[in-house]
Design an enzyme around this catalytic site. Sequence first.
Site, mmCIF file in Angstrom:
data_model
loop_
_atom_site.group_PDB
_atom_site.id
_atom_site.type_symbol
_atom_site.label_atom_id
_atom_site.label_comp_id
_atom_site.label_asym_id
_atom_site.label_seq_id
_atom_site.Cartn_x
_atom_site.Cartn_y
_atom_site.Cartn_z
ATOM 1 N N SER A 190 -1.418 -6.752 -5.644
ATOM 2 C CA SER A 190 -0.024 -6.332 -5.600
ATOM 3 C C SER A 190 0.173 -5.416 -4.400
ATOM 4 O O SER A 190 -0.479 -4.369 -4.289
ATOM 5 C CB SER A 190 0.332 -5.602 -6.898
ATOM 6 O OG SER A 190 1.649 -5.124 -6.835
ATOM 7 N N GLY A 199 3.155 -4.043 -3.442
ATOM 8 C CA GLY A 199 4.432 -3.348 -3.548
ATOM 9 C C GLY A 199 5.579 -4.223 -3.068
ATOM 10 O O GLY A 199 5.684 -5.399 -3.438
ATOM 11 N N GLY A 206 5.130 -7.910 -1.816
ATOM 12 C CA GLY A 206 4.816 -9.038 -2.676
ATOM 13 C C GLY A 206 3.356 -9.094 -3.095
ATOM 14 O O GLY A 206 2.723 -8.060 -3.357
ATOM 15 N N GLY A 257 4.838 -3.970 -11.848
ATOM 16 C CA GLY A 257 3.496 -4.545 -11.878
ATOM 17 C C GLY A 257 3.199 -5.244 -13.190
ATOM 18 O O GLY A 257 2.553 -6.301 -13.218
ATOM 19 N N ASP A 258 3.677 -4.673 -14.302
ATOM 20 C CA ASP A 258 3.469 -5.307 -15.601
ATOM 21 C C ASP A 258 4.243 -6.618 -15.696
ATOM 22 O O ASP A 258 3.763 -7.592 -16.295
ATOM 23 C CB ASP A 258 3.914 -4.356 -16.711
ATOM 24 C CG ASP A 258 3.135 -3.049 -16.696
ATOM 25 O OD1 ASP A 258 1.979 -3.059 -16.248
ATOM 26 O OD2 ASP A 258 3.695 -2.024 -17.128
#
Length: 310
Positions: free
Chosen positions: A218, A220, A223, A249-250
Site C-alpha cells: 500500500s 497511500g 495506490g 487500508g482495511d
Amino acid sequence: MILTVTLNTALDLTYAVPALVPHTTHRVGEVTERPGGKGVNVARVLSTLGHDTVVTGFAGGSNGTVLRELLGALPNRPTDALVTVAGNTRRTLAVVDRATGDTTQLNEPGPHIGSDEWAALLGTYRDLLTGADAVALCGSLPPGIHVGAYAELIRLARAAGVPVLLDTGGEPLRRGIAARPDLVKPNADELARLTGAREPFRATRDARRRGARSVVASLGPDGLLAVTPDGIWRAAPPSAVRGNPTGAGDSAVAGLLSALAEGLGWQDRLTRAVALSTATVMAPAAGEFDRAAYEDLLTRVAVEPHAPAA
C-alpha cells in the site's frame, strides 16, 4: 464464507473538534462509537458488499460488551464468533481536526491474553476454517500473545487448504511471512522496517522472497504495487482525492480478500482494492465507504503492468 481474525479488537471512539490545539481545552462537537480492530473493519466492508463474513478474535469486559452490541446492530452485520476473555477490550481514540482534516490517533495496548484464552481461540479458529473460502489475519497482537501467533494461524490455514492474507507489521509480520501466507499487504513503512529498503519495488520484491506467495504494498495516495507469481502491477486511483484516510487500508484488504474468495484475477483484485480504499477516503464518516463513488471508481481505476527500472 470469509473469515477475519482480529486478535486485538477495539472499541473505536472518534471525537470531532473545530481545531486541535496542543495544551488547550477542546469542546468536542461530535462523538461516534464503532466496533473496531483491523479485521473487524475488514469484515464490516465485506458484509456491506454482500459476503457471508465471520469475525473471530478476542473481546472482554465492558468495552467488549459494547463492541459486540455495536457489531450486532450493524445493518449488514458479520457473524460474531469472538472469544470472551477476562480482560477489558481496548479503546482507540481518534481526534479529527475539522479545520485541517487531520486525524490524531491514540491506541490502547489491549487486554492480557492468557494461555487458556489463546487455546480457546485456536479451537474456534480450527472449527471456522472448515467452512471458510478465505481468511484474513489483521492487526496488532495484544499482550500475552506470542510473537509467532500469526505464523501459527497461517500454518493451520494452509493445512486446511484455505487461502490466507496477512496484514500486520513488525516482528509478527516477519515471523508470519516466513510461514508462507498466500498474500501480505504491508504499507510502505512496514515494508521498510521488514526489508530495510525504501524503494517500493525493491522492498516489495524482497518481502516476497521472504516467503509470501504474493505481496501487495500500500503506497497511500499512489495506490498499490503488487508482486505476484503471475506478474507485477501498479494500480492507482484516476486522480488524487481529499478526505479522511482512516480505514482505507482495511477497505483495500476487503477488496483483495473478496476478489480472492471469488477466484478473480489480479487485475480485478487490484481494481476492487483501490476503488474501495479510495471510496473510503471520500466518505463523510471515517472508516465507511461511499458506495456510489466505489461503483464509479471500478470503471476508472488504472491497473498497469509494472516494469521496474533496470
